[in-house]
Design a protein around this motif. Structure first.
Motif, PDB file in Angstrom:
ATOM      1  N   UNK A 154       3.305  -4.831  -0.202  1.00 20.20           N
ATOM      2  CA  UNK A 154       2.734  -3.903  -1.182  1.00 20.20           C
ATOM      3  C   UNK A 154       2.148  -4.661  -2.370  1.00 20.20           C
ATOM      4  N   UNK A 155       2.842  -5.721  -2.795  1.00 24.11           N
ATOM      5  CA  UNK A 155       2.350  -6.521  -3.927  1.00 24.11           C
ATOM      6  C   UNK A 155       1.040  -7.232  -3.555  1.00 24.11           C
ATOM      7  N   UNK A 156       0.960  -7.748  -2.349  1.00 26.44           N
ATOM      8  CA  UNK A 156      -0.254  -8.436  -1.920  1.00 26.44           C
ATOM      9  C   UNK A 156      -1.436  -7.460  -1.829  1.00 26.44           C
ATOM     10  N   UNK A 157      -1.157  -6.250  -1.374  1.00 25.58           N
ATOM     11  CA  UNK A 157      -2.208  -5.230  -1.334  1.00 25.58           C
ATOM     12  C   UNK A 157      -2.660  -4.895  -2.759  1.00 25.58           C
ATOM     13  N   UNK A 158      -1.695  -4.762  -3.676  1.00 25.62           N
ATOM     14  CA  UNK A 158      -2.024  -4.449  -5.068  1.00 25.62           C
ATOM     15  C   UNK A 158      -2.858  -5.554  -5.704  1.00 25.62           C
ATOM     16  N   UNK A 159      -2.550  -6.812  -5.379  1.00 25.19           N
ATOM     17  CA  UNK A 159      -3.338  -7.935  -5.893  1.00 25.19           C
ATOM     18  C   UNK A 159      -4.789  -7.810  -5.444  1.00 25.19           C
ATOM     19  N   UNK A 160      -4.987  -7.507  -4.160  1.00 18.41           N
ATOM     20  CA  UNK A 160      -6.340  -7.380  -3.634  1.00 18.41           C
ATOM     21  C   UNK A 160      -7.093  -6.226  -4.310  1.00 18.41           C
ATOM     22  N   UNK A 161      -6.412  -5.115  -4.518  1.00 22.64           N
ATOM     23  CA  UNK A 161      -7.054  -3.967  -5.156  1.00 22.64           C
ATOM     24  C   UNK A 161      -7.400  -4.259  -6.618  1.00 22.64           C
TER      25      UNK A 161
END
Length: 292
Positions: A154-161
């Motif tokens: 979830x954190x990696x997805x948030x970084x990308x967003x």
């Protein structure tokens, strides 16, 4: 030069600070080795300051350099102001929430991307990061980082967003995304995820700062076949030359060598000339959506 220091981001202040320090040292004729000997610093400390790689900068270090460089009071106060911003503010990727999933090399890249004026990205296997949907990102990370906790995914997805904010800021990044036709065909996450992803690309491509081109299979061999890359260019005020960024599963790195950068600039020009223009490329994207 930054005119409103208090409103500037820490990343921009670090890069501007590095540029000014390099210019001051060049004006004195001092080498890096001579400077670090005077201050009893390690060579890497000065290098990090001059390239803007430190998360924060001590104003006292800047004052020490300004004394050696015999900088005037006005420029000394300005540089101290840049350093103060890096001490009192944090870029979003410095948050404790994201720190565990961001590698040091990628953290440095985030600072460069956040301050770049233009980015040329060639991708042969997947949609460029700045154009990805959250669902598409999640599928990629689950495959690439098997065994990683749901929280870290979830954190990696948030970084990308969060990275994608550069496309929507007041002075948006100018993105040129060149992708292989294979990217349109590869069903990452299945038909539903891919249809949503392709529709997202088509929507973003309507923005004046986003240009998307697709290199068709029929174009044959081309310079991008050696691998994906990003070419970043900066505003004159930052004082940074263009750089090229690469990454893989375990590492990321940049090259600043002028000869290397020029080769990739030529590569971008070749790919843009080889690929159909934005409208025809959009037609290819819409066709791929229908086939899904």
């Amino acid at each position: 030069m930054i005119t409103d220091v208090e409103a500037a981001t820490p990343a921009l202040c670090r890069l501007q600070l590095g540029s000014e320090l390099r210019q001051l040292r060049a004006a004195t004729g001092l080498t890096s080795r001579q400077v670090v000997r005077k201050l009893l610093w390690s060579p890497s400390k000065l290098t990090r300051l001059e390239t803007g790689e430190n998360a924060s900068v001590e104003p006292s270090d800047i004052m020490a350099l300004c004394q050696i460089y015999e900088a005037g009071e006005e420029i000394s106060e300005l540089l101290k102001g840049y350093a103060a911003v890096t001490k009192t503010k944090r870029d979003w990727w410095q948050s404790p929430e994201y720190r565990p999933v961001i590698r040091p090399g990628f953290k440095a890249f985030l600072g460069l991307e956040a301050t770049a004026a233009a980015l040329h990205n060639y991708e042969s296997e997947y949609v460029p990061g700045l154009l990805q949907t959250a669902e598409y990102v999640r599928v990629i990370h689950r495959r690439a980082h098997q065994g990683m906790s749901d929280g870290d995914i979830d954190r990696m997805v948030a970084v990308r967003m969060n990275r994608q904010d550069v496309l929507h800021r007041t002075s948006p990044l100018k993105l040129t995304a060149i992708i292989s036709e294979a990217v349109l065909m590869r069903q990452v996450g299945g038909p539903k995820v891919m249809r949503s992803q392709l529709a997202h690309i088509a929507e973003l491509a309507e923005a004046p700062n986003v240009r998307v081109q697709v290199v068709p299979f029929k174009a044959g061999h081309h310079t991008g076949m050696n691998g994906a890359f990003m070419l970043l260019k900066f505003r004159d005020q930052v004082g940074l030359r263009p750089i090229v960024y690469f990454e893989n599963l375990i590492d990321s790195w940049v090259t600043r060598r002028q000869a290397d950068v020029e080769r990739f600039e030529d590569g971008v020009a070749d790919l843009q000339a080889l690929a159909p223009g934005p409208q025809e490329s959009l037609s290819m994207i819409m066709k791929a959506m229908k086939e899904l």
